[in-house]
Scaffold this motif. Structure first.
Motif, PDB file in Angstrom:
ATOM      1  N   GLN A 192       0.745  -1.101  -0.053  1.00  0.00           N
ATOM      2  CA  GLN A 192      -0.073  -0.075  -0.121  1.00  0.00           C
ATOM      3  C   GLN A 192       0.866   1.404  -0.031  1.00  0.00           C
ATOM      4  OE1 GLN A 192      -0.946  -3.074   1.816  1.00  0.00           O
ATOM      5  NE2 GLN A 192      -1.892  -3.050  -0.018  1.00  0.00           N
ATOM      6  N   ALA A 193       2.391   1.074   0.330  1.00  0.00           N
ATOM      7  CA  ALA A 193       3.131   2.201   0.274  1.00  0.00           C
ATOM      8  C   ALA A 193       3.351   2.530  -1.267  1.00  0.00           C
ATOM      9  CB  ALA A 193       4.469   1.918   0.982  1.00  0.00           C
ATOM     10  N   VAL A 194       3.186   1.692  -2.035  1.00  0.00           N
ATOM     11  CA  VAL A 194       3.421   1.848  -3.536  1.00  0.00           C
ATOM     12  C   VAL A 194       2.133   2.700  -4.074  1.00  0.00           C
ATOM     13  CG1 VAL A 194       3.549   0.928  -5.793  1.00  0.00           C
ATOM     14  CG2 VAL A 194       4.794  -0.364  -3.636  1.00  0.00           C
ATOM     15  N   GLU A 195       1.274   2.003  -3.666  1.00  0.00           N
ATOM     16  CA  GLU A 195      -0.220   2.650  -4.093  1.00  0.00           C
ATOM     17  C   GLU A 195      -1.207   2.124  -2.889  1.00  0.00           C
ATOM     18  OE1 GLU A 195      -1.346   5.046  -5.735  1.00  0.00           O
ATOM     19  OE2 GLU A 195       0.137   5.605  -7.003  1.00  0.00           O
ATOM     20  N   PRO A 196      -2.244   2.932  -2.415  1.00  0.00           N
ATOM     21  CA  PRO A 196      -2.466   4.436  -2.935  1.00  0.00           C
ATOM     22  C   PRO A 196      -1.841   5.243  -2.305  1.00  0.00           C
ATOM     23  CG  PRO A 196      -4.088   3.797  -1.340  1.00  0.00           C
ATOM     24  CD  PRO A 196      -3.335   2.415  -1.612  1.00  0.00           C
ATOM     25  N   LEU A 197      -0.840   4.936  -1.245  1.00  0.00           N
ATOM     26  CA  LEU A 197      -0.083   5.973  -0.460  1.00  0.00           C
ATOM     27  C   LEU A 197       0.618   7.010  -1.421  1.00  0.00           C
ATOM     28  CD1 LEU A 197       0.565   7.001   2.247  1.00  0.00           C
ATOM     29  CD2 LEU A 197       2.538   5.759   2.201  1.00  0.00           C
ATOM     30  N   THR A 198       1.237   6.795  -2.511  1.00  0.00           N
ATOM     31  CA  THR A 198       2.182   7.468  -3.309  1.00  0.00           C
ATOM     32  C   THR A 198       1.172   8.534  -3.800  1.00  0.00           C
ATOM     33  OG1 THR A 198       3.599   5.812  -3.853  1.00  0.00           O
ATOM     34  CG2 THR A 198       3.289   7.602  -5.509  1.00  0.00           C
ATOM     35  N   SER A 199      -0.025   8.166  -4.507  1.00  0.00           N
ATOM     36  CA  SER A 199      -0.940   9.187  -4.966  1.00  0.00           C
ATOM     37  C   SER A 199      -1.688  10.149  -3.968  1.00  0.00           C
ATOM     38  CB  SER A 199      -2.067   8.650  -5.831  1.00  0.00           C
ATOM     39  OG  SER A 199      -1.530   7.845  -6.717  1.00  0.00           O
ATOM     40  N   LEU A 200      -1.854   9.463  -2.792  1.00  0.00           N
ATOM     41  CA  LEU A 200      -2.368  10.246  -1.646  1.00  0.00           C
ATOM     42  C   LEU A 200      -1.376  11.471  -1.056  1.00  0.00           C
ATOM     43  CD1 LEU A 200      -4.109   7.487   0.515  1.00  0.00           C
ATOM     44  CD2 LEU A 200      -5.279   9.083  -1.071  1.00  0.00           C
ATOM     45  N   VAL A 201      -0.251  11.060  -0.883  1.00  0.00           N
ATOM     46  CA  VAL A 201       0.791  12.023  -0.524  1.00  0.00           C
ATOM     47  C   VAL A 201       1.071  12.876  -1.527  1.00  0.00           C
ATOM     48  CG1 VAL A 201       3.369  12.180   0.354  1.00  0.00           C
ATOM     49  CG2 VAL A 201       1.887  10.288   1.149  1.00  0.00           C
ATOM     50  N   SER A 202       0.956  12.361  -2.830  1.00  0.00           N
ATOM     51  CA  SER A 202       1.477  13.416  -3.785  1.00  0.00           C
ATOM     52  C   SER A 202       0.351  14.549  -3.904  1.00  0.00           C
ATOM     53  CB  SER A 202       1.415  12.763  -5.207  1.00  0.00           C
ATOM     54  OG  SER A 202       1.565  13.618  -6.211  1.00  0.00           O
ATOM     55  N   ALA A 203      -0.707  14.246  -3.886  1.00  0.00           N
ATOM     56  CA  ALA A 203      -1.895  15.185  -3.956  1.00  0.00           C
ATOM     57  C   ALA A 203      -1.932  15.973  -2.555  1.00  0.00           C
ATOM     58  CB  ALA A 203      -3.292  14.459  -4.050  1.00  0.00           C
ATOM     59  N   PHE A 204      -1.670  15.452  -1.456  1.00  0.00           N
ATOM     60  CA  PHE A 204      -1.671  16.200  -0.210  1.00  0.00           C
ATOM     61  C   PHE A 204      -0.333  17.225  -0.124  1.00  0.00           C
ATOM     62  CE2 PHE A 204      -0.099  16.513   4.181  1.00  0.00           C
ATOM     63  CZ  PHE A 204      -1.353  17.104   4.944  1.00  0.00           C
ATOM     64  N   SER A 205       0.813  16.998  -0.519  1.00  0.00           N
ATOM     65  CA  SER A 205       1.992  17.682  -0.569  1.00  0.00           C
ATOM     66  C   SER A 205       1.852  18.744  -1.600  1.00  0.00           C
ATOM     67  CB  SER A 205       3.396  16.758  -1.183  1.00  0.00           C
ATOM     68  OG  SER A 205       3.432  15.830   0.076  1.00  0.00           O
ATOM     69  N   ARG A 206       1.119  18.712  -2.777  1.00  0.00           N
ATOM     70  CA  ARG A 206       0.778  19.504  -3.586  1.00  0.00           C
ATOM     71  C   ARG A 206       0.088  20.621  -2.730  1.00  0.00           C
ATOM     72  NH1 ARG A 206       0.182  15.483  -7.409  1.00  0.00           N
ATOM     73  NH2 ARG A 206      -2.202  15.770  -7.358  1.00  0.00           N
ATOM     74  N   ARG A 207      -0.886  20.294  -2.217  1.00  0.00           N
ATOM     75  CA  ARG A 207      -1.880  21.176  -1.529  1.00  0.00           C
ATOM     76  C   ARG A 207      -1.247  21.929  -0.297  1.00  0.00           C
ATOM     77  NH1 ARG A 207      -8.379  20.405  -0.117  1.00  0.00           N
ATOM     78  NH2 ARG A 207      -8.663  22.276   0.768  1.00  0.00           N
ATOM     79  N   TYR A 208      -0.467  21.113   0.670  1.00  0.00           N
ATOM     80  CA  TYR A 208       0.178  21.383   1.833  1.00  0.00           C
ATOM     81  C   TYR A 208       1.668  21.218   1.673  1.00  0.00           C
ATOM     82  CZ  TYR A 208      -4.723  21.150   3.092  1.00  0.00           C
ATOM     83  OH  TYR A 208      -6.112  21.245   3.173  1.00  0.00           O
ATOM     84  N   PRO A 209       2.501  22.062   0.867  1.00  0.00           N
ATOM     85  CA  PRO A 209       3.854  21.849   0.830  1.00  0.00           C
ATOM     86  C   PRO A 209       4.783  21.985   1.948  1.00  0.00           C
ATOM     87  CG  PRO A 209       3.097  23.812  -0.293  1.00  0.00           C
ATOM     88  CD  PRO A 209       1.921  23.229   0.128  1.00  0.00           C
ATOM     89  N   GLY A 210       4.100  22.635   2.924  1.00  0.00           N
ATOM     90  CA  GLY A 210       5.044  22.964   4.026  1.00  0.00           C
ATOM     91  C   GLY A 210       4.964  21.959   5.095  1.00  0.00           C
ATOM     92  N   VAL A 211       4.140  20.719   4.969  1.00  0.00           N
ATOM     93  CA  VAL A 211       3.811  19.887   5.895  1.00  0.00           C
ATOM     94  C   VAL A 211       4.710  18.614   5.385  1.00  0.00           C
ATOM     95  CG1 VAL A 211       2.568  18.101   6.920  1.00  0.00           C
ATOM     96  CG2 VAL A 211       1.480  20.348   6.213  1.00  0.00           C
ATOM     97  N   SER A 212       5.685  18.303   6.456  1.00  0.00           N
ATOM     98  CA  SER A 212       6.722  16.987   6.069  1.00  0.00           C
ATOM     99  C   SER A 212       5.632  15.884   6.563  1.00  0.00           C
ATOM    100  CB  SER A 212       7.774  17.167   7.096  1.00  0.00           C
ATOM    101  OG  SER A 212       8.494  15.970   6.682  1.00  0.00           O
ATOM    102  N   ALA A 245      -7.017  16.626   7.396  1.00  0.00           N
ATOM    103  CA  ALA A 245      -6.864  17.073   6.373  1.00  0.00           C
ATOM    104  C   ALA A 245      -6.445  15.841   5.469  1.00  0.00           C
ATOM    105  CB  ALA A 245      -5.949  18.404   5.772  1.00  0.00           C
ATOM    106  N   PHE A 246      -5.500  15.052   5.640  1.00  0.00           N
ATOM    107  CA  PHE A 246      -5.110  14.053   4.665  1.00  0.00           C
ATOM    108  C   PHE A 246      -6.585  12.900   4.765  1.00  0.00           C
ATOM    109  CE2 PHE A 246      -3.003   9.970   3.835  1.00  0.00           C
ATOM    110  CZ  PHE A 246      -2.176  10.563   3.137  1.00  0.00           C
ATOM    111  N   VAL A 247      -6.968  12.511   5.919  1.00  0.00           N
ATOM    112  CA  VAL A 247      -8.239  11.858   5.839  1.00  0.00           C
ATOM    113  C   VAL A 247      -9.317  12.364   4.872  1.00  0.00           C
ATOM    114  CG1 VAL A 247     -10.171  10.992   7.235  1.00  0.00           C
ATOM    115  CG2 VAL A 247      -7.777  11.167   8.192  1.00  0.00           C
ATOM    116  N   THR A 248      -9.597  13.626   5.024  1.00  0.00           N
ATOM    117  CA  THR A 248     -10.509  14.272   4.254  1.00  0.00           C
ATOM    118  C   THR A 248     -10.271  13.906   2.803  1.00  0.00           C
ATOM    119  OG1 THR A 248     -11.095  15.710   5.845  1.00  0.00           O
ATOM    120  CG2 THR A 248     -11.687  16.388   3.568  1.00  0.00           C
ATOM    121  N   ALA A 249      -8.889  14.340   2.462  1.00  0.00           N
ATOM    122  CA  ALA A 249      -8.383  14.183   1.158  1.00  0.00           C
ATOM    123  C   ALA A 249      -8.815  12.767   0.590  1.00  0.00           C
ATOM    124  CB  ALA A 249      -6.934  14.893   0.793  1.00  0.00           C
TER     125      ALA A 249
END
Length: 294
Positions: free
Chosen positions: A101-121, A283-287
């Motif tokens: 699951q770290a391959v998918e869907p986590l990659t897509s989820l983190v990618s979308a989240f990071s684009r919206r909240y780039p300051g969150v590590s 925010a991550f759960v909502t997205a």
């Protein structure tokens, strides 16, 4: 009219008079009275009958209570939303995930989240089984976890958000067996050399179930390190039964991916600890759930 005047008005209603309201608000009574008079001028109607030290609501005052409460609640919600956005300008989110699951869907989820909240590590922690993920979330080692299970999860320990399903597929090298095929019957795995995960994983449970059905195969490699799966397959060591989260990556690396029939799936879920989540986790759960519903 401003929200401060409405807050003063509601304090008088809730406290039963100007004196108590002034004490609760930490303002002087003349300041409170002045604010209410200004509100009455704006509305063009008296809100209280002043009877000695008592303040009795007029009909107009009674009509204002519910709209005033709604306005104050709306402002509080707006402030909380702005504060959450401000907090998400920086911060850290800890997530545990099973390897596939770290391959998918986590990659897509983190990618979308990071684009919206780039300051969150985002810190991704390894967990090899669904039990590992649940324990890490339950104990507070991480806020969120991504896992696969053979069925829906109980919400007794964590809160579960369904993200969909992943079917089992067979990854073979380009020059391996089943040339020209898009699918393979599970019984055709008999006699093959397979690369499998360790006990406690969905991948291992699936191939163990095949063996219980009388489908005999050789275990070429048992690995906890999923990063070794593709190199081992491409080197011709064996075939890998994985979830289709690996499909795109395997294809880009030059392997072939075949559906295994009949279809067998795992449920994918994002799990969270009980109670209030950090703004980043919420925010991550909502997205994630919005993406799953779309």
């Amino acid at each position: 009219m401003d929200v401060r005047q409405l807050q003063y008005f509601l304090a008088i209603v809730d406290r039963g008079g100007f004196n108590r309201a002034a004490s609760a608000l930490y303002v002087s009574q003349p300041s409170l009275s002045q604010a209410v008079r200004a509100l009455e001028r704006d509305l063009g109607s008296e809100l209280f009958h002043r009877i000695g030290r008592r303040a009795v609501l007029t009909e107009a005052g009674r009509a204002l209570i519910e709209p005033a409460r709604e306005a104050v609640r709306s402002l509080e919600t707006a402030r909380a939303s702005v504060a959450a956005v401000h907090e998400l300008r920086e911060g850290r989110l800890d997530v545990a995930s099973m390897p596939s699951q770290a391959v998918e869907p986590l990659t897509s989820l983190v990618s979308a989240f990071s684009r919206r909240y780039p300051g969150v590590s985002v810190a991704i922690n390894a967990a090899f089984t669904s039990r590992d993920v649940i324990d890490m979330v339950r104990t507070g080692a991480v806020e969120l976890g991504l896992l696969a299970s053979a069925g829906p999860l109980s919400d007794r320990e964590v809160v579960s958000h369904a993200l969909g399903r992943q079917r089992f597929v067979l990854v073979v090298p380009a020059d391996g067996p089943f040339a020209g095929r898009r699918a393979v019957e599970c019984r055709e795995l008999a006699g093959q050399r397979l690369i499998v995960g360790q006990s406690g994983t969905g991948m291992r449970a699936y191939v163990d179930a095949l063996r219980e059905q009388g489908i005999e195969f050789a275990v070429a490699v048992e690995t906890e390190h999923r990063v070794s799966l593709m190199p081992l397959v491409l080197a011709g060591v064996g075939l890998a039964v994985v979830t289709d989260s690996w499909r795109d990556l395997a294809g880009r690396l030059g392997a072939r991916v075949l559906d295994i029939e009949p279809e067998n799936t795992l449920d994918i879920a994002l799990v969270a600890r009980r109670g209030i989540l950090s703004p980043a986790a919420a925010a991550f759960v909502t997205a994630a759930t919005s993406a799953a519903d779309s």
